[in-house]
Design a protein around this motif. Sequence first.
Motif, PDB file in Angstrom:
ATOM      1  N   GLN A 179     -53.959  19.285 -21.504  1.00 13.58           N
ATOM      2  CA  GLN A 179     -53.149  20.322 -22.146  1.00 13.58           C
ATOM      3  C   GLN A 179     -52.004  20.890 -21.307  1.00 13.58           C
ATOM      4  OE1 GLN A 179     -52.869  21.270 -25.310  1.00 13.58           O
ATOM      5  NE2 GLN A 179     -54.288  19.599 -25.652  1.00 13.58           N
ATOM      6  N   ASN A 212     -48.273  20.816 -22.846  1.00  9.28           N
ATOM      7  CA  ASN A 212     -47.544  22.051 -23.156  1.00  9.28           C
ATOM      8  C   ASN A 212     -46.203  22.104 -22.446  1.00  9.28           C
ATOM      9  OD1 ASN A 212     -49.414  23.133 -24.923  1.00  9.28           O
ATOM     10  ND2 ASN A 212     -50.544  24.166 -23.310  1.00  9.28           N
ATOM     11  N   MET A 256     -43.715  19.635 -24.026  1.00  9.19           N
ATOM     12  CA  MET A 256     -43.159  20.119 -25.293  1.00  9.19           C
ATOM     13  C   MET A 256     -42.061  21.136 -25.023  1.00  9.19           C
ATOM     14  SD  MET A 256     -43.032  22.780 -27.694  1.00  9.19           S
ATOM     15  CE  MET A 256     -44.214  23.886 -27.011  1.00  9.19           C
ATOM     16  N   ARG A 257     -42.286  22.011 -24.082  1.00 10.04           N
ATOM     17  CA  ARG A 257     -41.274  23.025 -23.786  1.00 10.04           C
ATOM     18  C   ARG A 257     -40.065  22.413 -23.083  1.00 10.04           C
ATOM     19  NH1 ARG A 257     -46.019  26.941 -22.475  1.00 10.04           N
ATOM     20  NH2 ARG A 257     -46.474  27.566 -24.609  1.00 10.04           N
ATOM     21  N   ARG A 309     -36.980  27.395 -24.876  1.00  4.24           N
ATOM     22  CA  ARG A 309     -38.397  27.401 -24.499  1.00  4.24           C
ATOM     23  C   ARG A 309     -39.186  28.499 -25.193  1.00  4.24           C
ATOM     24  NH1 ARG A 309     -37.382  25.820 -18.607  1.00  4.24           N
ATOM     25  NH2 ARG A 309     -37.940  23.627 -18.705  1.00  4.24           N
ATOM     26  N   ALA A 337     -42.193  27.788 -27.708  1.00  4.86           N
ATOM     27  CA  ALA A 337     -43.535  28.330 -27.490  1.00  4.86           C
ATOM     28  C   ALA A 337     -44.013  29.106 -28.718  1.00  4.86           C
ATOM     29  CB  ALA A 337     -43.543  29.224 -26.254  1.00  4.86           C
ATOM     30  N   GLN A 380     -44.892  26.592 -31.389  1.00  8.41           N
ATOM     31  CA  GLN A 380     -46.149  25.965 -31.009  1.00  8.41           C
ATOM     32  C   GLN A 380     -47.325  26.890 -31.317  1.00  8.41           C
ATOM     33  OE1 GLN A 380     -46.784  25.489 -26.807  1.00  8.41           O
ATOM     34  NE2 GLN A 380     -48.330  23.902 -27.103  1.00  8.41           N
ATOM     35  N   TRP A 387     -50.195  26.083 -34.033  1.00  7.77           N
ATOM     36  CA  TRP A 387     -51.573  26.060 -33.541  1.00  7.77           C
ATOM     37  C   TRP A 387     -52.443  26.989 -34.389  1.00  7.77           C
ATOM     38  CZ3 TRP A 387     -54.494  22.945 -31.074  1.00  7.77           C
ATOM     39  CH2 TRP A 387     -55.641  23.369 -30.437  1.00  7.77           C
TER      40      TRP A 387
END
Length: 185
Positions: free
Chosen positions: A97, A101, A104-105, A112, A116, A119, A123
């Motif tokens: 993870q 993470n 992805m950022r 960013r 976030a 995301q 989630w």
Amino acid sequence: FLYIASAPVFIETHLGLGTHGYPWFFIPMITGMTLGAAVSARMAGRISPRASVEWGYRIMAVSMLANLGYTLLWPQPSVPWAILPLALYGFGSSMAQPALNLAMRDRHASYRGSAASVQGFLWSVLLAAVSGFAAAWVSASTLWLALGAIAFFLAALTCYRMAGDAVSAERQILVTPDLPGEPAS
């Protein structure tokens, strides 16, 4: 997360532990996640983020196969054997993870904060869907729980593979500090 959302049925009905059986499930799961995060932190900078993700997915695959094998061979689950593959899955997930993470950022470096937030929103929606629908559909049987967990694992693995080289193969993640007067990246 499917097993966590199905915890009341899994612990009280399938394992037959009643309301006092939750530590049998959650202590190994949290321990696995904590150890996976610790190993990921220890390996950061020593192995590439991609290697961390790959090892995490390998560990998760082994745990899913062990869980399915156990479920097929012993239809009546018991502790600790029914829980150990799930703790191993938590270990692998926590190993993968952090790099996922950050990747992805990094793909959306100029946004960013927004990345976030999106995301976190996605989630939350996924967890609500798993808790509200998927867990209810599969929790009646340990076999269906195992197959459902494998389906979610394969979906995650497919998304990772489709992302291609999104996770860096470099050993070191380079962080560039923001300079005064420049917008934060």
